[in-house]
Motif scaffolding. Structure first.
Motif, PDB file in Angstrom:
ATOM      1  N   ASP A 137       0.822  -1.208   0.000  1.00 58.54           N
ATOM      2  CA  ASP A 137       0.000   0.000   0.000  1.00 58.54           C
ATOM      3  C   ASP A 137       0.857   1.260   0.000  1.00 58.54           C
ATOM      4  O   ASP A 137       1.951   1.291   0.577  1.00 58.54           O
ATOM      5  CB  ASP A 137      -0.908   0.021   1.234  1.00 58.54           C
ATOM      6  N   HIS A 138       0.339   2.316  -0.636  1.00 61.31           N
ATOM      7  CA  HIS A 138       0.956   3.653  -0.590  1.00 61.31           C
ATOM      8  C   HIS A 138       2.432   3.611  -0.978  1.00 61.31           C
ATOM      9  O   HIS A 138       3.303   4.093  -0.247  1.00 61.31           O
ATOM     10  CB  HIS A 138       0.781   4.264   0.804  1.00 61.31           C
ATOM     11  N   VAL A 139       2.711   3.024  -2.131  1.00 63.85           N
ATOM     12  CA  VAL A 139       4.081   2.947  -2.647  1.00 63.85           C
ATOM     13  C   VAL A 139       4.449   4.294  -3.258  1.00 63.85           C
ATOM     14  O   VAL A 139       3.714   4.831  -4.094  1.00 63.85           O
ATOM     15  CB  VAL A 139       4.196   1.822  -3.702  1.00 63.85           C
ATOM     16  N   ARG A 140       5.588   4.830  -2.854  1.00 63.53           N
ATOM     17  CA  ARG A 140       5.970   6.175  -3.285  1.00 63.53           C
ATOM     18  C   ARG A 140       6.310   6.244  -4.778  1.00 63.53           C
ATOM     19  O   ARG A 140       6.027   7.229  -5.440  1.00 63.53           O
ATOM     20  CB  ARG A 140       7.147   6.677  -2.447  1.00 63.53           C
ATOM     21  N   ASP A 141       6.977   5.229  -5.293  1.00 64.24           N
ATOM     22  CA  ASP A 141       7.419   5.217  -6.689  1.00 64.24           C
ATOM     23  C   ASP A 141       7.052   3.866  -7.284  1.00 64.24           C
ATOM     24  O   ASP A 141       7.791   2.889  -7.157  1.00 64.24           O
ATOM     25  CB  ASP A 141       8.931   5.466  -6.760  1.00 64.24           C
ATOM     26  N   LEU A 142       5.893   3.806  -7.944  1.00 65.42           N
ATOM     27  CA  LEU A 142       5.397   2.534  -8.475  1.00 65.42           C
ATOM     28  C   LEU A 142       6.338   1.941  -9.521  1.00 65.42           C
ATOM     29  O   LEU A 142       6.580   0.734  -9.538  1.00 65.42           O
ATOM     30  CB  LEU A 142       4.010   2.717  -9.080  1.00 65.42           C
ATOM     31  N   ALA A 143       6.875   2.768 -10.402  1.00 64.42           N
ATOM     32  CA  ALA A 143       7.749   2.265 -11.464  1.00 64.42           C
ATOM     33  C   ALA A 143       9.006   1.626 -10.878  1.00 64.42           C
ATOM     34  O   ALA A 143       9.429   0.547 -11.307  1.00 64.42           O
ATOM     35  CB  ALA A 143       8.112   3.393 -12.420  1.00 64.42           C
ATOM     36  N   ALA A 144       9.597   2.297  -9.897  1.00 59.52           N
ATOM     37  CA  ALA A 144      10.802   1.760  -9.270  1.00 59.52           C
ATOM     38  C   ALA A 144      10.498   0.476  -8.510  1.00 59.52           C
ATOM     39  O   ALA A 144      11.286  -0.479  -8.539  1.00 59.52           O
ATOM     40  CB  ALA A 144      11.403   2.800  -8.326  1.00 59.52           C
ATOM     41  N   ALA A 145       9.351   0.450  -7.833  1.00 63.31           N
ATOM     42  CA  ALA A 145       8.983  -0.740  -7.068  1.00 63.31           C
ATOM     43  C   ALA A 145       8.726  -1.923  -7.997  1.00 63.31           C
ATOM     44  O   ALA A 145       9.164  -3.051  -7.728  1.00 63.31           O
ATOM     45  CB  ALA A 145       7.744  -0.449  -6.227  1.00 63.31           C
ATOM     46  N   ARG A 146       8.021  -1.686  -9.115  1.00 61.48           N
ATOM     47  CA  ARG A 146       7.783  -2.759 -10.093  1.00 61.48           C
ATOM     48  C   ARG A 146       9.112  -3.293 -10.634  1.00 61.48           C
ATOM     49  O   ARG A 146       9.313  -4.505 -10.755  1.00 61.48           O
ATOM     50  CB  ARG A 146       6.931  -2.245 -11.254  1.00 61.48           C
ATOM     51  N   ALA A 147      10.005  -2.386 -10.983  1.00 61.31           N
ATOM     52  CA  ALA A 147      11.300  -2.799 -11.526  1.00 61.31           C
ATOM     53  C   ALA A 147      12.067  -3.641 -10.516  1.00 61.31           C
ATOM     54  O   ALA A 147      12.689  -4.648 -10.871  1.00 61.31           O
ATOM     55  CB  ALA A 147      12.119  -1.569 -11.928  1.00 61.31           C
ATOM     56  N   ALA A 148      12.023  -3.232  -9.248  1.00 54.77           N
ATOM     57  CA  ALA A 148      12.735  -3.976  -8.214  1.00 54.77           C
ATOM     58  C   ALA A 148      12.190  -5.392  -8.077  1.00 54.77           C
ATOM     59  O   ALA A 148      12.940  -6.367  -8.007  1.00 54.77           O
ATOM     60  CB  ALA A 148      12.636  -3.230  -6.881  1.00 54.77           C
TER      61      ALA A 148
END
Length: 290
Positions: A193-204
């Protein structure tokens, strides 16, 4: 040679010495001990186990996230911890997802429920590929867009979310309840929930060497500011143990990105809402619908 000197000798010999213990991707403790004995025949056999324990305690060896009783080499120790730490806090541009060789296994099944969330009766048993088809279709587009347009924290937003269809990724259920599991799927859902940077989190998540092989499905949550991931679990472990293993790994590795899963995921009957998610990613191994 007692345990600390043997462990110190292994580390002093460089990364290749520890890599030589890994004659398979995720060895058992017995395999590690056998390889240690073969590689360091002059060491007293009684020190082998304590040496492995010392390496584990220091974080040079780590328990596998996906398979209980097996171990992996801590890549951050030997591939440049400082640069890896920086990449976690400020990830580079998204890299291609790790491709997993398709498996010739029957796809897992889990229950699909028609909304609202108060409906406890399953509508159908579906596969990850079938859920992916629903996610990228316009079926829930209007409801998802209305939800995201509603004020955060408002009753309207909450009601729209509750009205979405949902699934129980852990398996098929006679009804949605922890004591009504009919057949486990071998999956669980991780809710971020409430992920600050969705693109970075998906990539990780998609490029992590330990986690990517276990990812089945990844998509943006109904709110638009979170992620949902369906992952494979260790069949020899309980649902709660599997959840805790993933939560510990993610919190330790990607805490700065906000990738600490919602604690409610520990429940086997955890519901996962089905929004409109045209960005949904499906692992190639699960592309078959049946």
């Amino acid at each position: 040679m007692n345990a600390p000197p043997l462990a110190a000798a292994l580390l002093a010999a460089g990364p290749d010495a520890l890599r030589c213990l890994f004659t398979e991707a995720l060895p058992t403790r017995a395999v590690l001990l056998a390889n240690l004995a073969a590689g360091w025949p002059d060491a007293d056999a009684a020190t082998h186990g304590p040496a492995l324990d010392a390496l584990l305690a220091a974080g040079h060896l780590l328990p596998s996230v996906s398979t209980r009783g097996r171990y992996r080499l801590a890549s951050e120790v030997f591939d440049g911890y400082e640069s890896r730490k920086e990449a976690v806090i400020k990830p580079p541009a998204p890299a291609p997802a790790i491709e997993i060789e398709p498996e010739r296994l029957a796809p897992p099944l889990f229950s699909y429920f028609r909304g609202p969330i108060s409906n406890p009766t399953p509508h159908a048993a579906i596969t990850p590929a079938q859920l992916h088809t629903v996610l990228i279709s316009p079926r829930h587009r209007a409801q998802t867009e209305a939800l995201r347009a509603a004020p955060v924290g408002s009753p309207q937003r909450a009601e729209l979310k509750k009205g979405l269809d949902y699934v129980t990724p852990a398996g098929t259920f006679a009804r949605r309840a922890n004591d009504a599991l009919a057949e486990p799927s071998g999956l669980l859902v991780l809710d971020f929930d409430h992920v600050r940077d969705l693109a970075a989190a998906r990539a990780a998540l998609l490029t992590d060497a330990e986690l990517a092989p276990e990812l089945v499905l990844l998509f943006t949550s109904p709110s638009g500011d979170g992620l949902k991931a369906l992952v494979r679990t260790d069949p020899a472990a309980g649902h709660l143990d599997n959840f805790r293993a993933y939560a510990a790994y993610l919190g330790r590795t990607y805490g700065p990105l906000g990738l600490t899963p919602d604690e409610a995921g520990k429940d086997v009957a955890r519901a996962c809402f089905v929004p409109y998610a045209p960005d949904a990613w499906l692992a190639p191994a699960y592309a078959r619908t049946a």
